[in-house]
Design a protein around this motif. Structure first.
Motif, PDB file in Angstrom:
ATOM      1  N   MET A   1     -29.116 -16.045 -33.875  1.00 34.47           N
ATOM      2  CA  MET A   1     -30.640 -15.993 -34.239  1.00 34.47           C
ATOM      3  C   MET A   1     -30.993 -15.472 -35.654  1.00 34.47           C
ATOM      4  O   MET A   1     -30.677 -14.466 -36.149  1.00 34.47           O
ATOM      5  CB  MET A   1     -31.494 -15.011 -33.316  1.00 34.47           C
ATOM      6  N   THR A   2     -31.979 -16.426 -36.156  1.00 39.21           N
ATOM      7  CA  THR A   2     -32.385 -16.177 -37.668  1.00 39.21           C
ATOM      8  C   THR A   2     -33.429 -14.939 -37.484  1.00 39.21           C
ATOM      9  O   THR A   2     -33.914 -14.598 -36.580  1.00 39.21           O
ATOM     10  CB  THR A   2     -33.008 -17.577 -38.411  1.00 39.21           C
ATOM     11  N   GLN A   3     -33.607 -14.607 -38.892  1.00 34.81           N
ATOM     12  CA  GLN A   3     -34.533 -13.483 -38.885  1.00 34.81           C
ATOM     13  C   GLN A   3     -36.086 -14.083 -38.502  1.00 34.81           C
ATOM     14  O   GLN A   3     -36.927 -13.444 -37.815  1.00 34.81           O
ATOM     15  CB  GLN A   3     -34.888 -13.007 -40.300  1.00 34.81           C
ATOM     16  N   ALA A   4     -36.191 -15.221 -38.935  1.00 32.34           N
ATOM     17  CA  ALA A   4     -37.529 -15.766 -38.552  1.00 32.34           C
ATOM     18  C   ALA A   4     -37.888 -15.915 -37.057  1.00 32.34           C
ATOM     19  O   ALA A   4     -38.981 -15.850 -36.722  1.00 32.34           O
ATOM     20  CB  ALA A   4     -37.690 -17.405 -39.326  1.00 32.34           C
ATOM     21  N   THR A   5     -36.621 -16.550 -36.324  1.00 26.93           N
ATOM     22  CA  THR A   5     -36.806 -16.376 -34.847  1.00 26.93           C
ATOM     23  C   THR A   5     -36.890 -15.143 -34.319  1.00 26.93           C
ATOM     24  O   THR A   5     -37.842 -14.966 -33.249  1.00 26.93           O
ATOM     25  CB  THR A   5     -35.593 -17.067 -34.260  1.00 26.93           C
ATOM     26  N   TYR A   6     -36.184 -14.017 -34.836  1.00 29.29           N
ATOM     27  CA  TYR A   6     -36.267 -12.619 -34.246  1.00 29.29           C
ATOM     28  C   TYR A   6     -37.643 -12.244 -34.361  1.00 29.29           C
ATOM     29  O   TYR A   6     -38.417 -11.619 -33.399  1.00 29.29           O
ATOM     30  CB  TYR A   6     -35.378 -11.822 -35.268  1.00 29.29           C
ATOM     31  N   SER A   7     -38.456 -12.574 -35.589  1.00 30.37           N
ATOM     32  CA  SER A   7     -39.828 -12.183 -35.804  1.00 30.37           C
ATOM     33  C   SER A   7     -40.648 -12.995 -34.789  1.00 30.37           C
ATOM     34  O   SER A   7     -41.651 -12.320 -34.292  1.00 30.37           O
ATOM     35  CB  SER A   7     -40.419 -12.590 -37.326  1.00 30.37           C
ATOM     36  N   GLU A   8     -40.458 -14.261 -34.787  1.00 30.14           N
ATOM     37  CA  GLU A   8     -41.291 -15.059 -33.713  1.00 30.14           C
ATOM     38  C   GLU A   8     -41.069 -14.305 -32.149  1.00 30.14           C
ATOM     39  O   GLU A   8     -42.235 -14.320 -31.430  1.00 30.14           O
ATOM     40  CB  GLU A   8     -40.772 -16.416 -33.790  1.00 30.14           C
ATOM     41  N   MET A   9     -39.892 -14.077 -31.891  1.00 32.89           N
ATOM     42  CA  MET A   9     -39.911 -13.540 -30.737  1.00 32.89           C
ATOM     43  C   MET A   9     -40.629 -12.098 -30.322  1.00 32.89           C
ATOM     44  O   MET A   9     -41.144 -11.995 -29.269  1.00 32.89           O
ATOM     45  CB  MET A   9     -38.135 -13.366 -30.342  1.00 32.89           C
ATOM     46  N   ILE A  10     -40.072 -11.344 -31.486  1.00 34.37           N
ATOM     47  CA  ILE A  10     -41.120  -9.967 -31.301  1.00 34.37           C
ATOM     48  C   ILE A  10     -42.640 -10.343 -30.986  1.00 34.37           C
ATOM     49  O   ILE A  10     -43.128  -9.630 -30.314  1.00 34.37           O
ATOM     50  CB  ILE A  10     -40.740  -9.289 -32.583  1.00 34.37           C
ATOM     51  N   ARG A  11     -43.066 -11.036 -31.875  1.00 35.08           N
ATOM     52  CA  ARG A  11     -44.514 -11.543 -31.967  1.00 35.08           C
ATOM     53  C   ARG A  11     -44.860 -12.002 -30.646  1.00 35.08           C
ATOM     54  O   ARG A  11     -45.795 -11.453 -29.911  1.00 35.08           O
ATOM     55  CB  ARG A  11     -45.166 -12.228 -32.925  1.00 35.08           C
ATOM     56  N   PRO A  29     -31.923 -22.606 -27.684  1.00 25.86           N
ATOM     57  CA  PRO A  29     -30.785 -22.436 -27.889  1.00 25.86           C
ATOM     58  C   PRO A  29     -30.540 -21.079 -28.887  1.00 25.86           C
ATOM     59  O   PRO A  29     -29.544 -20.618 -28.662  1.00 25.86           O
ATOM     60  CB  PRO A  29     -30.442 -23.610 -28.859  1.00 25.86           C
ATOM     61  N   GLU A  30     -31.652 -20.794 -29.594  1.00 31.02           N
ATOM     62  CA  GLU A  30     -31.464 -19.478 -30.243  1.00 31.02           C
ATOM     63  C   GLU A  30     -31.231 -18.239 -29.568  1.00 31.02           C
ATOM     64  O   GLU A  30     -30.699 -17.166 -30.078  1.00 31.02           O
ATOM     65  CB  GLU A  30     -32.854 -19.221 -31.051  1.00 31.02           C
ATOM     66  N   CYS A  31     -31.542 -18.521 -28.265  1.00 31.56           N
ATOM     67  CA  CYS A  31     -31.128 -17.208 -27.406  1.00 31.56           C
ATOM     68  C   CYS A  31     -29.928 -17.023 -26.948  1.00 31.56           C
ATOM     69  O   CYS A  31     -29.642 -15.825 -26.390  1.00 31.56           O
ATOM     70  CB  CYS A  31     -32.113 -17.298 -26.022  1.00 31.56           C
ATOM     71  N   ASP A  32     -28.984 -17.834 -27.451  1.00 31.62           N
ATOM     72  CA  ASP A  32     -27.594 -17.873 -27.002  1.00 31.62           C
ATOM     73  C   ASP A  32     -26.978 -16.573 -27.642  1.00 31.62           C
ATOM     74  O   ASP A  32     -25.969 -15.872 -27.207  1.00 31.62           O
ATOM     75  CB  ASP A  32     -26.633 -18.888 -27.366  1.00 31.62           C
ATOM     76  N   SER A  33     -27.464 -15.871 -28.821  1.00 33.06           N
ATOM     77  CA  SER A  33     -27.140 -14.864 -29.573  1.00 33.06           C
ATOM     78  C   SER A  33     -27.446 -13.542 -28.661  1.00 33.06           C
ATOM     79  O   SER A  33     -27.021 -12.494 -29.007  1.00 33.06           O
ATOM     80  CB  SER A  33     -27.670 -14.663 -30.776  1.00 33.06           C
ATOM     81  N   ILE A 114     -29.770  -6.035 -29.970  1.00 31.63           N
ATOM     82  CA  ILE A 114     -29.903  -6.639 -28.452  1.00 31.63           C
ATOM     83  C   ILE A 114     -29.962  -8.274 -28.707  1.00 31.63           C
ATOM     84  O   ILE A 114     -29.399  -9.110 -28.091  1.00 31.63           O
ATOM     85  CB  ILE A 114     -31.142  -6.053 -28.001  1.00 31.63           C
ATOM     86  N   LEU A 115     -30.722  -8.666 -29.687  1.00 31.80           N
ATOM     87  CA  LEU A 115     -30.818  -9.895 -29.800  1.00 31.80           C
ATOM     88  C   LEU A 115     -29.887 -10.576 -30.815  1.00 31.80           C
ATOM     89  O   LEU A 115     -29.939 -12.050 -31.006  1.00 31.80           O
ATOM     90  CB  LEU A 115     -32.370 -10.106 -30.703  1.00 31.80           C
ATOM     91  N   GLY A 116     -29.113 -10.024 -31.330  1.00 31.30           N
ATOM     92  CA  GLY A 116     -27.921 -10.447 -32.178  1.00 31.30           C
ATOM     93  C   GLY A 116     -28.471 -11.025 -33.615  1.00 31.30           C
ATOM     94  O   GLY A 116     -27.754 -12.131 -33.835  1.00 31.30           O
ATOM     95  N   VAL A 117     -29.174 -10.387 -34.212  1.00 32.15           N
ATOM     96  CA  VAL A 117     -29.735 -10.678 -35.679  1.00 32.15           C
ATOM     97  C   VAL A 117     -29.296  -9.691 -36.520  1.00 32.15           C
ATOM     98  O   VAL A 117     -29.578  -8.626 -36.210  1.00 32.15           O
ATOM     99  CB  VAL A 117     -31.149 -11.309 -35.780  1.00 32.15           C
ATOM    100  N   ASP A 118     -28.842  -9.980 -37.662  1.00 35.41           N
ATOM    101  CA  ASP A 118     -28.503  -9.201 -38.793  1.00 35.41           C
ATOM    102  C   ASP A 118     -29.830  -9.126 -39.765  1.00 35.41           C
ATOM    103  O   ASP A 118     -29.852  -9.937 -40.461  1.00 35.41           O
ATOM    104  CB  ASP A 118     -27.307  -9.758 -39.543  1.00 35.41           C
ATOM    105  N   LEU A 119     -30.495  -8.110 -39.620  1.00 40.22           N
ATOM    106  CA  LEU A 119     -31.957  -7.998 -40.725  1.00 40.22           C
ATOM    107  C   LEU A 119     -31.328  -7.507 -41.791  1.00 40.22           C
ATOM    108  O   LEU A 119     -32.233  -7.755 -42.833  1.00 40.22           O
ATOM    109  CB  LEU A 119     -32.576  -6.924 -39.904  1.00 40.22           C
ATOM    110  N   THR A 120     -29.966  -7.246 -42.214  1.00 35.84           N
ATOM    111  CA  THR A 120     -29.743  -6.939 -43.485  1.00 35.84           C
ATOM    112  C   THR A 120     -29.436  -8.175 -44.350  1.00 35.84           C
ATOM    113  O   THR A 120     -29.096  -8.218 -45.579  1.00 35.84           O
ATOM    114  CB  THR A 120     -28.585  -6.012 -43.799  1.00 35.84           C
TER     115      THR A 120
END
Length: 122
Positions: A1-11, A29-33, A114-120
């Motif tokens: 999951m990309t950082q942009a998708t992460y932000s969209e999911m949180i919002r 498909p982004e949810c696979d992570s 939990i969402l499988g995204v590396d924010l760094t």
């Protein structure tokens, strides 16, 4: 999951009722992570999304209780006025970005993990 998708999911978790959140993300498909997500088992994946939704929307009172800290100690730990913590708990008004930032500091799994995204990552 990309950082942009992460932000969209949180919002979307913050703004939408669960049924709309689930409909928005279940077939993406982004949810696979996401930990435990299995695109071949939609019922199970819907339960995983419910857990993610609930974790994102965990009230500040529950976060503080999970930390084992009193309101005063929680306020001191994060340099927040004590009355602010009291008001957040009484009115449920703690901003989502702060609730997300508090999690790793009180021993809860970060939502990004939990969402499988590396924010760094850049």
């Amino acid at each position: 999951m990309t950082q942009a998708t992460y932000s969209e999911m949180i919002r979307s978790a913050d703004e939408l009722p669960f049924e709309l959140f689930r409909s928005r993300w279940l077939l993406m498909p982004e949810c696979d992570s996401i930990l435990g997500f299995d695109a071949s088992n939609l019922d199970h994946s819907a339960e995983v999304l419910r857990t993610v939704y609930d974790e994102i929307n965990l009230p500040i009172q529950s976060l503080r209780a999970a930390s084992g800290l009193s309101q005063r100690r929680f306020a001191d730990l994060f340099a927040i006025p004590f009355r602010t913590v009291q008001n957040w708990e009484a009115r449920g008004g703690c901003p989502i970005y702060l609730r997300l930032l508090f999690r790793p500091h009180i021993g809860l799994t970060p939502i990004s993990e939990i969402l499988g995204v590396d924010l760094t990552a850049k």
